[in-house]
Write a protein that holds these residues in place. Sequence first.
Motif, PDB file in Angstrom:
ATOM      1  N   GLY A  61       0.782  -1.237   0.000  1.00  0.00           N
ATOM      2  CA  GLY A  61       0.000   0.000   0.000  1.00  0.00           C
ATOM      3  C   GLY A  61       0.809   1.278   0.000  1.00  0.00           C
ATOM      4  O   GLY A  61       0.264   2.365   0.173  1.00  0.00           O
ATOM      5  N   LEU A  62       2.107   1.190  -0.208  1.00  0.00           N
ATOM      6  CA  LEU A  62       2.952   2.381  -0.171  1.00  0.00           C
ATOM      7  C   LEU A  62       3.410   2.854  -1.548  1.00  0.00           C
ATOM      8  O   LEU A  62       4.092   3.856  -1.653  1.00  0.00           O
ATOM      9  N   GLY A  63       3.063   2.139  -2.575  1.00  0.00           N
ATOM     10  CA  GLY A  63       3.468   2.509  -3.928  1.00  0.00           C
ATOM     11  C   GLY A  63       2.526   1.896  -4.949  1.00  0.00           C
ATOM     12  O   GLY A  63       1.723   1.028  -4.626  1.00  0.00           O
ATOM     13  N   CYS A  64       2.645   2.360  -6.167  1.00  0.00           N
ATOM     14  CA  CYS A  64       1.810   1.837  -7.249  1.00  0.00           C
ATOM     15  C   CYS A  64       2.656   1.001  -8.199  1.00  0.00           C
ATOM     16  O   CYS A  64       3.842   1.241  -8.360  1.00  0.00           O
ATOM     17  N   SER A  65       1.991   0.055  -8.826  1.00  0.00           N
ATOM     18  CA  SER A  65       2.629  -0.776  -9.831  1.00  0.00           C
ATOM     19  C   SER A  65       1.537  -1.332 -10.727  1.00  0.00           C
ATOM     20  O   SER A  65       0.359  -1.081 -10.501  1.00  0.00           O
ATOM     21  N   VAL A  66       1.947  -2.098 -11.722  1.00  0.00           N
ATOM     22  CA  VAL A  66       0.939  -2.729 -12.561  1.00  0.00           C
ATOM     23  C   VAL A  66       0.188  -3.764 -11.729  1.00  0.00           C
ATOM     24  O   VAL A  66       0.656  -4.188 -10.680  1.00  0.00           O
ATOM     25  N   ASP A  67      -0.962  -4.169 -12.199  1.00  0.00           N
ATOM     26  CA  ASP A  67      -1.794  -5.120 -11.477  1.00  0.00           C
ATOM     27  C   ASP A  67      -1.277  -6.534 -11.704  1.00  0.00           C
ATOM     28  O   ASP A  67      -1.581  -7.170 -12.705  1.00  0.00           O
ATOM     29  N   TRP A  68      -0.454  -7.006 -10.770  1.00  0.00           N
ATOM     30  CA  TRP A  68       0.131  -8.337 -10.877  1.00  0.00           C
ATOM     31  C   TRP A  68      -0.898  -9.417 -10.551  1.00  0.00           C
ATOM     32  O   TRP A  68      -0.751 -10.557 -10.961  1.00  0.00           O
ATOM     33  N   LYS A  69      -1.941  -9.061  -9.777  1.00  0.00           N
ATOM     34  CA  LYS A  69      -2.906 -10.046  -9.275  1.00  0.00           C
ATOM     35  C   LYS A  69      -3.979 -10.431 -10.286  1.00  0.00           C
ATOM     36  O   LYS A  69      -4.564 -11.496 -10.167  1.00  0.00           O
ATOM     37  N   SER A  70      -4.257  -9.578 -11.235  1.00  0.00           N
ATOM     38  CA  SER A  70      -5.368  -9.813 -12.157  1.00  0.00           C
ATOM     39  C   SER A  70      -5.216 -11.138 -12.893  1.00  0.00           C
ATOM     40  O   SER A  70      -4.128 -11.492 -13.342  1.00  0.00           O
ATOM     41  N   LYS A  71      -6.310 -11.848 -13.014  1.00  0.00           N
ATOM     42  CA  LYS A  71      -6.308 -13.131 -13.724  1.00  0.00           C
ATOM     43  C   LYS A  71      -6.853 -12.984 -15.138  1.00  0.00           C
ATOM     44  O   LYS A  71      -6.958 -13.961 -15.871  1.00  0.00           O
ATOM     45  N   ASP A  72      -7.201 -11.773 -15.532  1.00  0.00           N
ATOM     46  CA  ASP A  72      -7.691 -11.523 -16.881  1.00  0.00           C
ATOM     47  C   ASP A  72      -6.582 -11.871 -17.878  1.00  0.00           C
ATOM     48  O   ASP A  72      -5.427 -11.483 -17.689  1.00  0.00           O
ATOM     49  N   PRO A  73      -6.896 -12.635 -18.937  1.00  0.00           N
ATOM     50  CA  PRO A  73      -5.858 -13.022 -19.907  1.00  0.00           C
ATOM     51  C   PRO A  73      -5.119 -11.825 -20.519  1.00  0.00           C
ATOM     52  O   PRO A  73      -3.921 -11.904 -20.785  1.00  0.00           O
ATOM     53  N   ASN A  74      -5.826 -10.733 -20.703  1.00  0.00           N
ATOM     54  CA  ASN A  74      -5.213  -9.511 -21.227  1.00  0.00           C
ATOM     55  C   ASN A  74      -4.133  -8.997 -20.266  1.00  0.00           C
ATOM     56  O   ASN A  74      -3.032  -8.627 -20.689  1.00  0.00           O
ATOM     57  N   ASP A  75      -4.446  -9.011 -18.982  1.00  0.00           N
ATOM     58  CA  ASP A  75      -3.500  -8.523 -17.973  1.00  0.00           C
ATOM     59  C   ASP A  75      -2.325  -9.490 -17.791  1.00  0.00           C
ATOM     60  O   ASP A  75      -1.186  -9.071 -17.647  1.00  0.00           O
ATOM     61  N   THR A  76      -2.616 -10.789 -17.805  1.00  0.00           N
ATOM     62  CA  THR A  76      -1.529 -11.769 -17.646  1.00  0.00           C
ATOM     63  C   THR A  76      -0.601 -11.738 -18.847  1.00  0.00           C
ATOM     64  O   THR A  76       0.608 -11.921 -18.692  1.00  0.00           O
ATOM     65  N   SER A  77      -1.146 -11.490 -20.027  1.00  0.00           N
ATOM     66  CA  SER A  77      -0.281 -11.396 -21.213  1.00  0.00           C
ATOM     67  C   SER A  77       0.646 -10.187 -21.088  1.00  0.00           C
ATOM     68  O   SER A  77       1.818 -10.263 -21.449  1.00  0.00           O
ATOM     69  N   PHE A  78       0.129  -9.085 -20.536  1.00  0.00           N
ATOM     70  CA  PHE A  78       0.972  -7.906 -20.323  1.00  0.00           C
ATOM     71  C   PHE A  78       2.119  -8.240 -19.371  1.00  0.00           C
ATOM     72  O   PHE A  78       3.276  -7.921 -19.641  1.00  0.00           O
ATOM     73  N   VAL A  79       1.792  -8.878 -18.243  1.00  0.00           N
ATOM     74  CA  VAL A  79       2.816  -9.209 -17.245  1.00  0.00           C
ATOM     75  C   VAL A  79       3.888 -10.111 -17.848  1.00  0.00           C
ATOM     76  O   VAL A  79       5.083  -9.880 -17.656  1.00  0.00           O
ATOM     77  N   LEU A  80       3.465 -11.125 -18.590  1.00  0.00           N
ATOM     78  CA  LEU A  80       4.430 -12.042 -19.197  1.00  0.00           C
ATOM     79  C   LEU A  80       5.322 -11.320 -20.210  1.00  0.00           C
ATOM     80  O   LEU A  80       6.553 -11.437 -20.164  1.00  0.00           O
ATOM     81  N   LEU A  81       4.722 -10.539 -21.097  1.00  0.00           N
ATOM     82  CA  LEU A  81       5.514  -9.828 -22.102  1.00  0.00           C
ATOM     83  C   LEU A  81       6.367  -8.727 -21.471  1.00  0.00           C
ATOM     84  O   LEU A  81       7.479  -8.464 -21.917  1.00  0.00           O
ATOM     85  N   PHE A  82       5.855  -8.096 -20.417  1.00  0.00           N
ATOM     86  CA  PHE A  82       6.606  -7.089 -19.672  1.00  0.00           C
ATOM     87  C   PHE A  82       7.856  -7.730 -19.067  1.00  0.00           C
ATOM     88  O   PHE A  82       8.959  -7.193 -19.169  1.00  0.00           O
ATOM     89  N   PHE A  83       7.683  -8.891 -18.453  1.00  0.00           N
ATOM     90  CA  PHE A  83       8.797  -9.631 -17.857  1.00  0.00           C
ATOM     91  C   PHE A  83       9.829 -10.009 -18.927  1.00  0.00           C
ATOM     92  O   PHE A  83      11.035  -9.822 -18.739  1.00  0.00           O
ATOM     93  N   LEU A  84       9.341 -10.498 -20.066  1.00  0.00           N
ATOM     94  CA  LEU A  84      10.246 -10.887 -21.150  1.00  0.00           C
ATOM     95  C   LEU A  84      10.923  -9.678 -21.790  1.00  0.00           C
ATOM     96  O   LEU A  84      12.132  -9.682 -22.028  1.00  0.00           O
TER      97      LEU A  84
END
Length: 184
Positions: A61-84
């Motif tokens: 709760g002290l900072g903002c970041s992308v939504d790592w928790k979302s299970k939406d395929p659109n959001d998970t694809s972002f996290v995976l491609l962001f990581f890569l």
Amino acid sequence: GIVSIMTLTVLAYERYIRVVHAKVIDFSWSWRAITCIWLYSLAWTGAPLLGWNRYTLEIHGLGCSVDWKSKDPNDTSFVLLFFLGCLVAPVGIMAYCYGHILYAVRMTVQVIKLLKYEKKVAKMCFLMISTFLICWMPYAVVSLLVTYGYSNLVTPTVAIIPSFFAKSSTAYNPVIYIFMSRKV
């Protein structure tokens, strides 16, 4: 963070071109590289603002970041491609460049003074990259744990340490420059 790792990647590439291919990078190339680094960073940080994932408060709760928790395929694809695209690919490029630099330095018996300087610069860059990875890898691991359903393992107390450590990474490069470069 993205600007930092992409800058380290471009520095590794510049060292690679200079040492392995014996070419000098000119001033206009440097400005184009800086522009590309910032545009790449803006594209990744702007994507959540345009609907590909979103920004939310981190677990602590002290900072903002992308939504790592979302299970939406659109959001998970972002996290995976962001990581890569923002960790795996840059680290791979740096490993390739510095691997070839080390090989070239070992195989070359040319001007010793130039090689000593290039070795020193390569060591400094390697230290900067290592420091960056040490700072950001725990955050990346925690983020991936949350993304892929292991958020029960990540308490706010556990999450805050990697978060602050990652964000402190930009403070270490000037210290490394001061202790390893006479020009600074």
